[in-house]
Design a protein around this motif. Sequence first.
Motif, mmCIF file in Angstrom:
data_model
loop_
_atom_site.group_PDB
_atom_site.id
_atom_site.type_symbol
_atom_site.label_atom_id
_atom_site.label_comp_id
_atom_site.label_asym_id
_atom_site.label_seq_id
_atom_site.Cartn_x
_atom_site.Cartn_y
_atom_site.Cartn_z
ATOM 1 N N LEU A 131 -29.508 -4.621 -57.273
ATOM 2 C CA LEU A 131 -28.887 -3.460 -57.005
ATOM 3 C C LEU A 131 -28.828 -2.513 -58.159
ATOM 4 O O LEU A 131 -29.013 -3.248 -59.339
ATOM 5 C CB LEU A 131 -27.181 -3.327 -56.509
ATOM 6 C CG LEU A 131 -26.951 -4.296 -55.230
ATOM 7 C CD1 LEU A 131 -25.436 -4.914 -55.343
ATOM 8 C CD2 LEU A 131 -27.143 -3.573 -53.936
ATOM 9 N N ASP A 132 -28.586 -1.204 -58.137
ATOM 10 C CA ASP A 132 -28.546 -0.647 -59.538
ATOM 11 C C ASP A 132 -27.313 -0.955 -60.175
ATOM 12 O O ASP A 132 -26.605 -1.644 -59.661
ATOM 13 C CB ASP A 132 -28.548 0.987 -59.125
ATOM 14 C CG ASP A 132 -27.475 1.534 -58.430
ATOM 15 O OD1 ASP A 132 -26.730 0.762 -57.756
ATOM 16 O OD2 ASP A 132 -27.058 2.847 -58.408
ATOM 17 N N ALA A 133 -27.001 -0.413 -61.362
ATOM 18 C CA ALA A 133 -25.944 -0.641 -62.311
ATOM 19 C C ALA A 133 -24.423 -0.423 -61.533
ATOM 20 O O ALA A 133 -23.410 -1.091 -61.958
ATOM 21 C CB ALA A 133 -26.176 -0.128 -63.583
ATOM 22 N N LYS A 134 -24.654 0.555 -60.908
ATOM 23 C CA LYS A 134 -23.231 1.096 -60.266
ATOM 24 C C LYS A 134 -23.091 0.293 -58.805
ATOM 25 O O LYS A 134 -22.060 0.331 -58.214
ATOM 26 C CB LYS A 134 -23.224 2.478 -59.715
ATOM 27 C CG LYS A 134 -23.113 3.456 -61.115
ATOM 28 C CD LYS A 134 -23.372 4.679 -60.563
ATOM 29 C CE LYS A 134 -23.243 5.821 -61.934
ATOM 30 N NZ LYS A 134 -23.221 7.115 -61.577
ATOM 31 N N GLY A 135 -23.992 -0.678 -58.574
ATOM 32 C CA GLY A 135 -23.775 -1.314 -57.160
ATOM 33 C C GLY A 135 -24.077 -0.306 -56.075
ATOM 34 O O GLY A 135 -23.527 -0.632 -54.925
ATOM 35 N N GLU A 136 -24.645 0.568 -56.006
ATOM 36 C CA GLU A 136 -24.439 1.687 -54.905
ATOM 37 C C GLU A 136 -26.086 1.637 -54.183
ATOM 38 O O GLU A 136 -25.974 2.001 -53.064
ATOM 39 C CB GLU A 136 -24.246 3.153 -55.595
ATOM 40 C CG GLU A 136 -22.842 3.268 -55.876
ATOM 41 C CD GLU A 136 -22.746 4.787 -56.468
ATOM 42 O OE1 GLU A 136 -23.570 5.384 -56.794
ATOM 43 O OE2 GLU A 136 -21.556 4.782 -57.106
ATOM 44 N N VAL A 137 -27.110 1.368 -54.954
ATOM 45 C CA VAL A 137 -28.373 1.669 -54.486
ATOM 46 C C VAL A 137 -28.996 0.111 -54.285
ATOM 47 O O VAL A 137 -29.041 -0.502 -55.411
ATOM 48 C CB VAL A 137 -29.426 2.501 -54.954
ATOM 49 C CG1 VAL A 137 -30.763 2.694 -54.494
ATOM 50 C CG2 VAL A 137 -28.476 3.928 -55.164
ATOM 51 N N ARG A 138 -29.357 -0.276 -53.287
ATOM 52 C CA ARG A 138 -30.233 -1.544 -53.148
ATOM 53 C C ARG A 138 -31.456 -1.354 -53.631
ATOM 54 O O ARG A 138 -32.205 -0.607 -52.940
ATOM 55 C CB ARG A 138 -30.187 -1.929 -51.665
ATOM 56 C CG ARG A 138 -30.550 -3.579 -51.445
ATOM 57 C CD ARG A 138 -30.460 -3.910 -50.105
ATOM 58 N NE ARG A 138 -29.897 -3.094 -49.128
ATOM 59 C CZ ARG A 138 -29.540 -3.293 -47.953
ATOM 60 N NH1 ARG A 138 -29.528 -4.337 -47.581
ATOM 61 N NH2 ARG A 138 -29.206 -2.303 -46.899
ATOM 62 N N ILE A 139 -31.900 -1.985 -54.573
ATOM 63 C CA ILE A 139 -33.292 -1.922 -54.937
ATOM 64 C C ILE A 139 -34.350 -2.911 -54.406
ATOM 65 O O ILE A 139 -35.651 -2.231 -54.183
ATOM 66 C CB ILE A 139 -33.406 -2.029 -56.570
ATOM 67 C CG1 ILE A 139 -32.471 -0.862 -57.181
ATOM 68 C CG2 ILE A 139 -34.670 -1.837 -57.260
ATOM 69 C CD1 ILE A 139 -32.190 -0.849 -58.794
#
Length: 151
Positions: A131-139
């Motif tokens: 995930l991105d650093a904020k945990g919002e976007v699954r990469i």
Amino acid sequence: LAKASKTISAPRASTEPDRAFYVRIFKINKLPIPKFLLDKADDVRNFQVHIHISATLFDFHQRAFFGNTWVGNRVDLKNATKGGPTSWNGMEALACNVEFSTGSGLYGFVFHTTLNLEAVRLVYEVVVTVLDAKGEVRIEEYSMCWCVADF
């Protein structure tokens, strides 16, 4: 498209009463985790890397999955105990031990059925999610392994 589709019936119903199955996952030992994912787990400024387990019922007579898929809570990969070197799909990896039932409580599920489960097995899949650093976007997501288990 309709000609290619086929309907798969659920396993045979039985005359037995409703039964409950409780499945609990404690730990996975020596799970090969690629080094590039462990490096991302250490890079907390840019990424969060989590691991979770999914489970689905599979009927060997029908040769099909059925029912709902249970998806467990994400566990932070940086908490895994790193072991010796190994490989994963030809890539450099470390054998890691991952604890699932610590801190956040129980890691498992319960299901009820009256079905005949003679030919039914649980199929588990271990998935690593970046995930991105904020945990919002699954990469990215990686299917690390899967196994078939009896009841």
